[in-house]
Design an enzyme around this catalytic site. Structure first.
Site, PDB file in Angstrom:
ATOM      1  N   HIS A  97     -39.703   7.704  36.364  1.00  0.00           N
ATOM      2  CA  HIS A  97     -38.413   7.944  35.057  1.00  0.00           C
ATOM      3  C   HIS A  97     -39.087   6.324  34.402  1.00  0.00           C
ATOM      4  O   HIS A  97     -38.765   5.766  33.283  1.00  0.00           O
ATOM      5  CB  HIS A  97     -37.041   7.881  35.274  1.00  0.00           C
ATOM      6  CG  HIS A  97     -36.696   8.929  35.990  1.00  0.00           C
ATOM      7  ND1 HIS A  97     -36.144  10.159  34.807  1.00  0.00           N
ATOM      8  CD2 HIS A  97     -36.347   9.421  37.422  1.00  0.00           C
ATOM      9  CE1 HIS A  97     -36.097  11.404  35.699  1.00  0.00           C
ATOM     10  NE2 HIS A  97     -35.720  11.130  36.997  1.00  0.00           N
ATOM     11  N   ASN A 128     -19.527 -31.944  46.100  1.00  0.00           N
ATOM     12  CA  ASN A 128     -19.964 -31.126  46.161  1.00  0.00           C
ATOM     13  C   ASN A 128     -18.936 -30.216  44.400  1.00  0.00           C
ATOM     14  O   ASN A 128     -17.956 -30.197  45.041  1.00  0.00           O
ATOM     15  CB  ASN A 128     -19.283 -30.626  47.144  1.00  0.00           C
ATOM     16  CG  ASN A 128     -20.084 -29.548  47.320  1.00  0.00           C
ATOM     17  OD1 ASN A 128     -21.058 -28.554  46.467  1.00  0.00           O
ATOM     18  ND2 ASN A 128     -19.242 -27.933  48.194  1.00  0.00           N
ATOM     19  N   GLY A 129     -19.537 -30.307  43.732  1.00  0.00           N
ATOM     20  CA  GLY A 129     -19.060 -29.191  42.482  1.00  0.00           C
ATOM     21  C   GLY A 129     -19.832 -29.712  41.591  1.00  0.00           C
ATOM     22  O   GLY A 129     -20.955 -29.757  41.348  1.00  0.00           O
ATOM     23  N   GLU A 136     -36.986 -13.549  48.645  1.00  0.00           N
ATOM     24  CA  GLU A 136     -35.890 -15.090  48.872  1.00  0.00           C
ATOM     25  C   GLU A 136     -37.025 -15.553  50.352  1.00  0.00           C
ATOM     26  O   GLU A 136     -37.133 -17.211  50.038  1.00  0.00           O
ATOM     27  CB  GLU A 136     -34.985 -14.577  49.618  1.00  0.00           C
ATOM     28  CG  GLU A 136     -33.792 -13.985  49.614  1.00  0.00           C
ATOM     29  CD  GLU A 136     -32.707 -13.835  49.998  1.00  0.00           C
ATOM     30  OE1 GLU A 136     -32.137 -15.312  50.583  1.00  0.00           O
ATOM     31  OE2 GLU A 136     -32.804 -13.220  51.212  1.00  0.00           O
ATOM     32  N   CYS A 156     -25.155 -27.833  47.476  1.00  0.00           N
ATOM     33  CA  CYS A 156     -24.423 -29.485  48.854  1.00  0.00           C
ATOM     34  C   CYS A 156     -23.919 -28.815  49.331  1.00  0.00           C
ATOM     35  O   CYS A 156     -23.091 -28.411  49.881  1.00  0.00           O
ATOM     36  CB  CYS A 156     -24.109 -30.575  47.501  1.00  0.00           C
ATOM     37  SG  CYS A 156     -25.052 -30.522  45.531  1.00  0.00           S
ATOM     38  N   LYS A 181     -27.589 -21.568  50.533  1.00  0.00           N
ATOM     39  CA  LYS A 181     -27.052 -21.117  51.594  1.00  0.00           C
ATOM     40  C   LYS A 181     -25.010 -20.826  50.809  1.00  0.00           C
ATOM     41  O   LYS A 181     -24.913 -19.621  50.292  1.00  0.00           O
ATOM     42  CB  LYS A 181     -26.376 -22.108  52.888  1.00  0.00           C
ATOM     43  CG  LYS A 181     -25.457 -20.252  53.787  1.00  0.00           C
ATOM     44  CD  LYS A 181     -26.241 -19.353  54.602  1.00  0.00           C
ATOM     45  CE  LYS A 181     -25.684 -18.344  54.829  1.00  0.00           C
ATOM     46  NZ  LYS A 181     -26.921 -17.155  55.165  1.00  0.00           N
ATOM     47  N   LYS A 222     -35.048  -9.306  51.133  1.00  0.00           N
ATOM     48  CA  LYS A 222     -35.100 -10.648  51.829  1.00  0.00           C
ATOM     49  C   LYS A 222     -36.626 -10.791  51.612  1.00  0.00           C
ATOM     50  O   LYS A 222     -37.067 -11.704  51.761  1.00  0.00           O
ATOM     51  CB  LYS A 222     -35.305  -9.348  53.044  1.00  0.00           C
ATOM     52  CG  LYS A 222     -33.703  -9.776  53.579  1.00  0.00           C
ATOM     53  CD  LYS A 222     -33.341 -11.467  54.240  1.00  0.00           C
ATOM     54  CE  LYS A 222     -32.292 -11.341  53.688  1.00  0.00           C
ATOM     55  NZ  LYS A 222     -30.835 -11.172  53.417  1.00  0.00           N
ATOM     56  N   GLU A 257     -31.532  -4.700  49.972  1.00  0.00           N
ATOM     57  CA  GLU A 257     -31.506  -5.469  51.029  1.00  0.00           C
ATOM     58  C   GLU A 257     -32.922  -5.851  51.282  1.00  0.00           C
ATOM     59  O   GLU A 257     -33.467  -6.934  51.496  1.00  0.00           O
ATOM     60  CB  GLU A 257     -30.378  -5.339  52.236  1.00  0.00           C
ATOM     61  CG  GLU A 257     -30.477  -6.402  53.422  1.00  0.00           C
ATOM     62  CD  GLU A 257     -30.189  -7.754  52.363  1.00  0.00           C
ATOM     63  OE1 GLU A 257     -29.636  -7.678  51.637  1.00  0.00           O
ATOM     64  OE2 GLU A 257     -29.872  -9.053  53.261  1.00  0.00           O
ATOM     65  N   TRP A 262     -28.377 -29.794  46.028  1.00  0.00           N
ATOM     66  CA  TRP A 262     -28.377 -29.001  45.316  1.00  0.00           C
ATOM     67  C   TRP A 262     -28.170 -29.282  44.226  1.00  0.00           C
ATOM     68  O   TRP A 262     -26.862 -29.232  43.287  1.00  0.00           O
ATOM     69  CB  TRP A 262     -27.938 -27.295  45.851  1.00  0.00           C
ATOM     70  CG  TRP A 262     -28.621 -26.426  45.648  1.00  0.00           C
ATOM     71  CD1 TRP A 262     -29.716 -25.538  46.126  1.00  0.00           C
ATOM     72  CD2 TRP A 262     -28.158 -25.240  43.742  1.00  0.00           C
ATOM     73  NE1 TRP A 262     -30.445 -24.327  44.978  1.00  0.00           N
ATOM     74  CE2 TRP A 262     -29.261 -24.750  44.346  1.00  0.00           C
ATOM     75  CE3 TRP A 262     -26.863 -25.688  43.044  1.00  0.00           C
ATOM     76  CZ2 TRP A 262     -29.073 -23.371  42.581  1.00  0.00           C
ATOM     77  CZ3 TRP A 262     -27.300 -24.662  42.469  1.00  0.00           C
ATOM     78  CH2 TRP A 262     -28.448 -23.702  41.958  1.00  0.00           C
ATOM     79  N   ARG A 280     -27.094 -26.148  52.701  1.00  0.00           N
ATOM     80  CA  ARG A 280     -26.544 -25.931  51.278  1.00  0.00           C
ATOM     81  C   ARG A 280     -27.013 -26.246  50.145  1.00  0.00           C
ATOM     82  O   ARG A 280     -26.275 -26.594  49.044  1.00  0.00           O
ATOM     83  CB  ARG A 280     -25.276 -26.884  51.748  1.00  0.00           C
ATOM     84  CG  ARG A 280     -24.213 -25.870  52.531  1.00  0.00           C
ATOM     85  CD  ARG A 280     -22.881 -26.876  53.020  1.00  0.00           C
ATOM     86  NE  ARG A 280     -22.308 -26.671  51.637  1.00  0.00           N
ATOM     87  CZ  ARG A 280     -21.009 -25.600  51.178  1.00  0.00           C
ATOM     88  NH1 ARG A 280     -20.801 -25.326  51.917  1.00  0.00           N
ATOM     89  NH2 ARG A 280     -21.054 -25.987  49.707  1.00  0.00           N
TER      90      ARG A 280
HETATM   91  C1  F6R Z   1     -28.988 -13.766  50.189  1.00  0.00           C
HETATM   92  C2  F6R Z   1     -27.728 -14.741  50.893  1.00  0.00           C
HETATM   93  C3  F6R Z   1     -27.092 -14.493  49.207  1.00  0.00           C
HETATM   94  C4  F6R Z   1     -25.829 -14.388  49.790  1.00  0.00           C
HETATM   95  C5  F6R Z   1     -24.529 -14.683  48.667  1.00  0.00           C
HETATM   96  C6  F6R Z   1     -22.673 -14.182  48.745  1.00  0.00           C
HETATM   97  O1  F6R Z   1     -29.525 -13.616  51.394  1.00  0.00           O
HETATM   98  O2  F6R Z   1     -27.350 -14.582  51.110  1.00  0.00           O
HETATM   99  O3  F6R Z   1     -27.656 -12.855  47.940  1.00  0.00           O
HETATM  100  O4  F6R Z   1     -25.218 -12.456  49.768  1.00  0.00           O
HETATM  101  O5  F6R Z   1     -25.127 -15.583  47.974  1.00  0.00           O
HETATM  102  O6  F6R Z   1     -22.938 -14.970  49.347  1.00  0.00           O
HETATM  103  P1  F6R Z   1     -21.548 -14.839  49.938  1.00  0.00           P
HETATM  104  O7  F6R Z   1     -21.600 -14.392  51.249  1.00  0.00           O
HETATM  105  O8  F6R Z   1     -21.315 -16.304  51.195  1.00  0.00           O
HETATM  106  O9  F6R Z   1     -20.579 -14.814  49.444  1.00  0.00           O
END
Ligand code: F6R
Length: 617
Positions: free
Chosen positions: A515, A100-101, A499, A2, A612, A496, A492, A74, A27
């Protein structure tokens, strides 16, 4: 999760609020709304969907108010709908709130308020807040205060005292039309200082085009924001002073700068992000140093275990961190997912150093995991991209990646900067402890310095990557394989892809495939292998051969000379030390996911169901 924006000044608030929300959409983006004070009443306009939808709401352009609050959501409690969108008002329509929260005890509070005659119109936890403010404004000791401003602040304080959970809250009322009251706990909130106007936001980029001077609100701190002034209060409402922080980020850095999407821009910003992160922390022939921290040899010699704790992409950076710390500093290192660490009673004491990695510095699980380690006597070190973020305010030591604002939900430049910064930290520890030869560290420094130009080389020609993405974008499943740090980066690459392209994918340590998971490999499935460690070339090739035999199509990302004719596609990247090779090998994987997402016509910057900054558990 949010996003919150607030404005108070002489201008019409609506455009400032909507612009701010657009910058904060990463967000959360399932509904949006604003509330402004119009003469002697509050006008709320909100709906489900993206922030841009606000422009289509009837009457939005007629709002004249110069004081307003806004929110992009969100969803946690209650589906995305107009009713559940913020701002929420109390029954008397004298108080409007954005939040927010999560209010963990909202159901008890709702029961209490319902019994006191209040009606609820949404399924949200937030709606209890304006009603509680109204309750305290009209009941109990605060209600007899003559000064309306004191009464409003007292009512907000009493309401907040009833809340359990996390919150960043903005409240306005036509009873006190010249102010916005804000308070936070475990959710970020900053106040931007203008000239005859002030701004409020969850994150700095939302208001960076208006000011570079910020107050960073602390947990349990209240602020009363007027157009000329900001007054700060502790949780007993005792007023105190607070210093301003000047944030050097460039406002353009928070825009798209001609790129089609933030993610693409951020991929291309990686050479600069790494250069800035290295900054003056080391030079060839000189020892590493950190302006921000000094960790003594006496202390480091007592450390017998390091933990990296983080979530998602930041956790993947921690996995590379383990290889770096163990190789250079010879300190046993574990890597934990923050949401697991905090509930598994980890073995930590004063001899443990816990390192927390968080781009935003606001991730709820990572912050809670840090607090846990502190309570066990361990020293804590935060790695973040956001100066003054919650995690850095909790930790004993804080160091920063200098990647600039990362707006796209999928992390790219934060990851590569985190790995670079951890490499510098590991060298700093190794130099302090004298656990690795000078020659070896010098070679690694030289490799780090060369990274930005090597990333530029990869980015200069992306045609092969685009072609590959075009061939595979309709697929349903993919696999990523690697050994050592190539496995870490495979995780990673796979994240990506999931997501932003919504393709199911799995990453495996190449030797582990047989395995069990190899049962999933069938004719035509795509497997991406990463091979950058000269000592592991043959072993990894054998594992890739195992999937080729079972009909897989293969792409190999490598800096080694591989035998001809084995693989369907090869993407060559420049050579570097395997400890930091994820910084190079991740780039083609970021681009593959990006282009697949574009070919599928998806919203790259705002993938479904994600946000985010994950400020809820
Ligand atoms: C993936 C991504 C998330 C963040 C995770 C931690 O692309 O961005 O997996 O890495 O939510 O976020 P931070 O680094 O802000 O604690």
């Amino acid at each position: 999760m949010c996003g919150i924006v607030g404005y108070i000044g002489n201008k019409k608030a609506t455009p400032v609020l909507i612009d701010g929300l657009l910058c904060l959409e990463y967000r959360g983006y399932d509904s949006a709304g604003i509330a402004t004070i119009e003469k002697d009443s509050i006008k709320v306009m909100k709906d489900k969907g993206r922030v841009n939808n606000l422009y289509n709401l009837d009457g939005i352009n007629d709002l004249q108010g110069t004081v307003g609050i806004a929110h992009t959501r969100w969803a946690t409690h209650g589906k995305p709908s107009k009713e559940n969108s913020h701002p929420h008002m109390d029954n008397s329509k004298n108080f409007a709130v954005v939040h927010n929260g999560i209010i963990e005890n909202y159901s008890d509070l709702r029961d209490f308020l319902s019994k006191s005659g209040y009606t609820f119109y949404s399924e949200t936890d937030t709606e209890v807040i304006p009603n509680l403010i109204h309750y305290y404004y009209t009941n109990g000791p605060v209600s007899v205060l003559e000064d309306k401003r004191e009464r409003f602040l007292g009512a907000v304080k009493s309401a907040v005292f009833d809340l359990k959970g996390s919150y960043a809250i903005e409240a306005i009322s036509p009873l006190c039309p010249d102010e916005i009251i804000v308070v936070r706990k475990d959710s970020p909130l900053v106040i931007g200082k203008g000239n005859g106007e002030n701004f409020i936001a969850s994150d700095i980029p939302a208001i960076l085009s208006h000011t570079k001077d910020f107050y960073l609100l602390d947990d349990n701190e209240f602020a009363v924001v007027t157009k000329d002034d900001v007054r700060f209060y502790d949780n007993g409402l005792v007023e105190h002073n607070k210093s301003i922080k000047n944030i050097e980020w460039d406002a353009n850095a928070a825009g798209k700068d001609g790129y089609e999407d933030y993610m693409l821009k951020e991929i291309y910003e990686q050479p600069t992000a790494i250069r800035e992160t290295i900054g003056s922390r080391f030079k060839l022939g000189e020892k590493c140093s950190f302006d921000d921290i000094e960790i003594t040899k006496e202390y480091l010699s007592t450390v017998n275990k390091i933990y990296f704790v983080a979530c998602g992409t930041a956790w993947h950076a921690g996995l590379v961190g383990k290889a770096l710390m163990e190789k250079l500093c010879k300190i046993p290192t574990e890597v934990d997912i923050a949401s697991e660490f905090r509930y598994r009673n980890p073995l930590i004491d004063e001899h443990t150093l816990c390192i927390y990695i968080s781009q935003s510095g606001e991730t709820a699980d990572t912050i809670a995991a840090l607090k846990l380690a502190k309570s066990h006597g361990a020293k804590t070190l935060a790695i973040s991209n956001v100066i003054g973020s919650s995690i850095t305010r909790e930790a004993d030591y804080s160091i920063y990646t200098h990647a600039g604002p990362e707006i796209a939900v999928a992390s790219t430049k934060a990851y590569t900067s985190q790995v670079a910064l951890i490499a510098i930290l590991a060298m700093y520890f190794a130099e302090t402890l004298e656990t690795t030869s000078e020659a070896e560290i010098e070679a690694l420094k030289s490799d780090l310095i060369d990274l930005p130009s090597k990333i530029d080389q990869i980015l200069a020609n992306t045609d092969e990557i685009k072609d590959f993405a075009k061939k595979v974008y309709t697929e349903k499943d993919m696999f990523f394989l690697g050994r050592g740090t190539d496995y870490n980066v495979a995780l990673e690459g796979s994240l990506k892809l999931k997501e932003i392209s919504y393709i199911h994918s799995e990453a495996y340590a190449a030797g582990e495939l047989k395995h069990g998971p190899i049962a999933l490999v069938e004719n035509g499935v795509t497997v991406i292998g990463i091979i950058t460690n000269p000592h592991l070339v043959e072993k990894t090739i054998s594992n890739i051969q195992e999937v080729i035999t079972r009909g897989a199509k293969t792409l190999v990302i490598t800096n080694q000379i591989l035998p001809n004719g084995h693989f369907d596609y090869i993407i060559n990247i420049p050579e570097t030390n395997p400890l930091i090779s994820p910084i190079l090998s991740v780039i083609p994987m970021q681009l593959i996911s990006y282009y697949i997402s574009k070919f599928k016509g998806l919203d790259v910057d705002k993938p479904r169901n994600l946000a985010k900054s994950v400020t809820v558990e």
